[in-house]
Design an enzyme around this catalytic site. Sequence first.
Site, mmCIF file in Angstrom:
data_model
loop_
_atom_site.group_PDB
_atom_site.id
_atom_site.type_symbol
_atom_site.label_atom_id
_atom_site.label_comp_id
_atom_site.label_asym_id
_atom_site.label_seq_id
_atom_site.Cartn_x
_atom_site.Cartn_y
_atom_site.Cartn_z
ATOM 1 N N ASP A 187 9.611 -10.644 -10.957
ATOM 2 C CA ASP A 187 9.540 -12.070 -11.337
ATOM 3 C C ASP A 187 8.178 -12.751 -11.128
ATOM 4 O O ASP A 187 8.135 -13.864 -10.574
ATOM 5 C CB ASP A 187 10.611 -12.870 -10.564
ATOM 6 C CG ASP A 187 12.026 -12.380 -10.845
ATOM 7 O OD1 ASP A 187 12.191 -11.448 -11.634
ATOM 8 O OD2 ASP A 187 12.964 -12.952 -10.256
ATOM 9 N N LYS A 242 17.107 -10.607 -16.058
ATOM 10 C CA LYS A 242 18.271 -10.814 -15.187
ATOM 11 C C LYS A 242 18.634 -12.286 -15.145
ATOM 12 O O LYS A 242 17.809 -13.133 -15.495
ATOM 13 C CB LYS A 242 17.984 -10.278 -13.780
ATOM 14 C CG LYS A 242 16.815 -10.962 -13.109
ATOM 15 C CD LYS A 242 16.480 -10.261 -11.818
ATOM 16 C CE LYS A 242 15.384 -10.982 -11.082
ATOM 17 N NZ LYS A 242 15.714 -12.383 -10.750
ATOM 18 N N CYS A 288 14.630 -12.685 -4.639
ATOM 19 C CA CYS A 288 14.813 -11.613 -5.628
ATOM 20 C C CYS A 288 14.228 -10.275 -5.196
ATOM 21 O O CYS A 288 14.802 -9.225 -5.489
ATOM 22 C CB CYS A 288 14.287 -12.068 -6.980
ATOM 23 S SG CYS A 288 15.356 -13.344 -7.691
HETATM 24 C C1 VGL Z 1 14.329 -16.558 -7.670
HETATM 25 C C2 VGL Z 1 15.314 -18.496 -6.985
HETATM 26 C C3 VGL Z 1 16.024 -18.575 -8.164
HETATM 27 C C4 VGL Z 1 13.378 -15.425 -7.376
HETATM 28 C C5 VGL Z 1 15.029 -16.604 -8.848
HETATM 29 O O1 VGL Z 1 12.886 -14.777 -8.310
HETATM 30 O O2 VGL Z 1 13.115 -15.145 -6.185
HETATM 31 N N1 VGL Z 1 14.494 -17.483 -6.729
HETATM 32 N N2 VGL Z 1 15.863 -17.633 -9.084
#
Ligand code: VGL
Length: 352
Positions: free
Chosen positions: A102, A220, A265
């Site tokens: 991410d 995801k 994540c």
């Molecule tokens: C994430 C909060 C919400 C992350 C993803 O990638 O860590 N954190 N969605």
Amino acid sequence: MATHNSSQPADSRVNDFPQNFFDKYRKSGATRDGGKMQECFRTFDTDRDGYLNTLEFDGLLSQLFSKRGKPYLLTDSQRTELFNLVDSNKILDPVTALIIVDVQNDFISGSLAIQEGELIVSPINNILDTYKFDLVVYTLDWHPHDHISFVENVKKREIDPASKVKAEHAKVQDEVIFRIPGYEEGRIQTVWPRHCVQNTEGAKLHKDLKLLNNALYINKGTDPDIDSYSAFWDNGKLRQTQLEAELRKRKVTDVYVCGLAIDICVRFTSLDSIAHGFRTILIDSACKGVDQQSVEPSREQIRKSGGLCIDICEMGDIYSLVDRRPEIGLHAARTALGGKKCDEIERRVITQ
Ligand code: VGL
Ligand code: ZN
């Protein structure tokens, strides 16, 4: 070297070991104490380098498969098969994957900006330049606009009576329990500002992140009604992404993880990687966390579960196998025993 198989022990075969180490295990009722493994290793690791080389492994085989001191001859293919059994988790010849979690605009400069998030881009690029992974995976948080995790959407779903936080008062990072049609259980969800909406600027990977050819991209959090912190599974473990299948297809053994965020994540992706039996190595200095207080507990959880957290400066030795850590070797050995749960194996070791 033996080239044929025989059901009779060979009359003459090079045997550097005057006494057969395994004799005591042949006698009925021999006690099998916990020291046998160390003793065995010490006996056959004749050059004392901490590894059994081919010659030393042959020494072990010729004493193990023998009758009254005379070794049975093993074919090359039998020896290879036995060796591969020991090395079934490819301890000597790992297949590596790097999962970059991410590294998207919204987590760096957008609605869910992580403190110093941009500082991980160049270390990740360095890792990509320096090491050749068998597979590189970029994961993307990839939400539809009506996603359950957005604080802006709390009024779009029924709130479970058990939820302490009601829709009117929900604020970022509150835990809300929703009711989802078709599911008995309430769905617990931490709510976040709207982020990483599919096909928006915020969902794009950071512009400076190096993108390799032949990489795999995993989206995801695409189901509106369930979040997905892990790149393997959604938070309810209801559905898997294709990540595990892609790693298995390539016979990956060692999974390196980096990216955003270490306490969310990256953490859940690492834990699932460990649970799937991959030797899992989190590259600490190529990660940042949302909540500074939960960074160390996240690392601790990964270590306790059988993963390794390393600094980038340790990466060279670990990747080149100069530095082999028992923690993840042990995890691999456990997986080789059929993926049994750790406590089951410990019980077997203790009671055998
Ligand atoms: C994430 C909060 C919400 C992350 C993803 O990638 O860590 N954190 N969605
Ligand atoms: Zn998200």
